[in-house]
Enzyme design. Structure first.
Site, PDB file in Angstrom:
ATOM      1  N   GLU A 193       0.854  -1.186   0.000  1.00 38.00           N
ATOM      2  CA  GLU A 193       0.000   0.000   0.000  1.00 38.00           C
ATOM      3  C   GLU A 193       0.888   1.232   0.000  1.00 38.00           C
ATOM      4  O   GLU A 193       1.863   1.310   0.754  1.00 38.00           O
ATOM      5  CB  GLU A 193      -0.901   0.003   1.240  1.00 38.00           C
ATOM      6  CG  GLU A 193      -1.756   1.257   1.377  1.00 38.00           C
ATOM      7  CD  GLU A 193      -2.666   1.188   2.606  1.00 38.00           C
ATOM      8  OE1 GLU A 193      -3.070   0.065   2.993  1.00 38.00           O
ATOM      9  OE2 GLU A 193      -2.957   2.241   3.188  1.00 38.00           O
TER      10      GLU A 193
ATOM     11  N   GLU B  55      -2.581  11.298   3.336  1.00 35.16           N
ATOM     12  CA  GLU B  55      -3.616  11.131   4.346  1.00 35.16           C
ATOM     13  C   GLU B  55      -3.566  12.345   5.266  1.00 35.16           C
ATOM     14  O   GLU B  55      -2.493  12.887   5.536  1.00 35.16           O
ATOM     15  CB  GLU B  55      -3.391   9.874   5.171  1.00 35.16           C
ATOM     16  CG  GLU B  55      -3.605   8.579   4.425  1.00 35.16           C
ATOM     17  CD  GLU B  55      -3.527   7.388   5.347  1.00 35.16           C
ATOM     18  OE1 GLU B  55      -4.588   6.861   5.721  1.00 35.16           O
ATOM     19  OE2 GLU B  55      -2.402   6.984   5.706  1.00 35.16           O
TER      20      GLU B  55
END
Length: 414
Positions: free
Chosen positions: A164, A169
């Site tokens: 990932e 974020e």
């Protein structure tokens, strides 16, 4: 976004959707894509206000998943235009709403919020390249926007073995900070390998649009915000764990509410919250983003010799070729950066003819530069200009500092 159960459910939801033709996939290019890059995926979200996202590029992921996508998240992802629609001004707007319509059931009972999540798992995957999105973020406790990627082999190997890459974020109670993280076997969840970037001067990512990107090449991933590189990761950072970033990945955009990391919204959090996306762009080489060419004498470029990241690598004039060795960022701290390192005056010298090199960024005066309106690139410590030695336009001519003279070999454009 980064927790195993949530990633598992996300992948299963994608696999369970209606069968469609296989995704467009860009395989690794020989040599890491060092030629001029071409756009392989682009969405500028042009269309009438209220229109849904283009289903040929993006597919909804729906529901709340096992234990809130593995993170105790509080939202239910819908496929309705109340939660994701074009705004008519060239943006996709993902809207999180405080509501509990009948039938929206979450892992703990009735959901408290609705929102939206998209991926390209069925439409587009790619290994290596430049991946970027220009977005304006929401803010508020419990708000969690993300732009990230999962390995396309997720259905075969699971998470975290698929890998990932979190390009961006943000947890809404930190409105001026974003995070970039890698997750893989041995470094997943809270043990992910990453770093944060904070805007200067107390600015917030909700104040305007910013560009979030990774440049991904074999054995190397570089993160940037608005062209400012803030993190580079290689297999050496994993402490012997497996580097799994060598195969195609797919894109994900979502706006979560609540969860282990951001916590739940509180009385200070207003709704609705909106993540506004201006565009998403992918190119087939990690050489097209994370900076811009600096062009000078004979329309040639400032270049890191051999694209080496070793301290002391010469910086030279070379035919412009679009590679990462010629992509430079004028950072907020006054440095000029490429390949994760800084343009540096050797030995912090001030004499005419002192060579310029690539070196680990250290914040010293030898790495401070000003690009003037006249086209000079000046090192204020030496009060001298970036100069092509001998005004020689041959490929490989070393760059140096020299007393500013206004000559063609000291003029640069970005």
């Amino acid at each position: 976004m980064s927790r195993p159960a949530r990633a598992l459910v996300a992948g299963l939801a994608a696999l369970a959707a209606a069968v469609v033709p296989g995704p467009a996939t860009a395989e690794p290019t020989p040599g890491g894509g060092m030629n001029a890059a071409a756009t392989t995926f682009f969405d500028d979200f042009e269309g009438p206000a209220g229109a849904p996202v283009d289903s040929a590029k993006w597919r909804h992921e729906i529901g709340n998943g096992n234990e809130g996508w593995g993170n105790l998240e509080r939202q239910y992802y819908t496929d309705g235009t109340d939660n994701a629609a074009l705004d008519g001004d060239g943006n996709l707007v993902i809207t999180a709403r405080e509501e509990n319509p009948a039938g929206y059931q979450c892992w703990y009972g009735s959901c408290w919020y609705t929102s939206a999540k998209f991926s390209t798992a069925q439409t587009f995957t790619q290994a290596y390249g430049h991946f970027e999105a220009r977005m304006k973020l929401p803010e508020g406790r419990g708000i969690w926007p993300a732009f990230w990627m999962l390995g396309a082999d997720f259905g075969d190997v699971g998470w975290p073995d698929s890998g990932e890459i979190d390009i961006m974020e943000n947890v809404g109670h930190e409105p001026g900070t974003v995070h970039g993280t890698l997750h893989g076997p041995g470094y997943s969840g809270p043990d992910g390998i990453g770093a944060a970037y904070t805007l200067p001067g107390g600015e917030r990512f909700s104040d305007g649009f910013h560009t979030f990107a990774v440049d991904w090449s074999p054995q190397r991933i570089q993160w940037s915000v608005d062209g400012n590189v803030y993190q580079v990761r290689t297999p050496a950072d994993l402490g012997g764990d497996e580097w799994v970033f060598d195969h195609p990945f797919y894109l994900i955009l979502n706006l979560a509410v609540g969860g282990r990391w951001p916590g739940d919204p509180d009385g200070s959090t207003s709704f609705p919250q909106q993540l506004v996306i201006d565009y998403v762009r992918v190119t087939d080489g990690a050489t097209s983003g994370g900076g811009q060419p600096i062009v000078g004498l004979a329309d040639k470029c400032v270049d890191v010799a051999g694209a080496s990241t070793d301290n002391g690598t010469p910086v030279q004039l070379y035919e412009c070729n679009g590679t990462a060795a010629q992509r430079w960022t004028f950072a907020a701290d006054g440095s000029v950066r490429a390949l994760g390192k800084c343009l540096d005056v050797a030995g912090a010298g001030t004499a005419d003819g002192t060579p310029v090199q690539l070196y680990e960024c250290n914040g010293t005066a030898a790495q401070q530069w000003v690009h003037t309106a006249a086209g000079d690139i000046v090192n204020p410590h030496a009060d001298k200009c970036l100069d092509v030695t001998g005004a020689d336009s041959a490929d490989g001519t070393r760059l140096q500092i020299w007393t500013c003279a206004g000559t063609a070999n000291q003029k640069w454009r970005v």
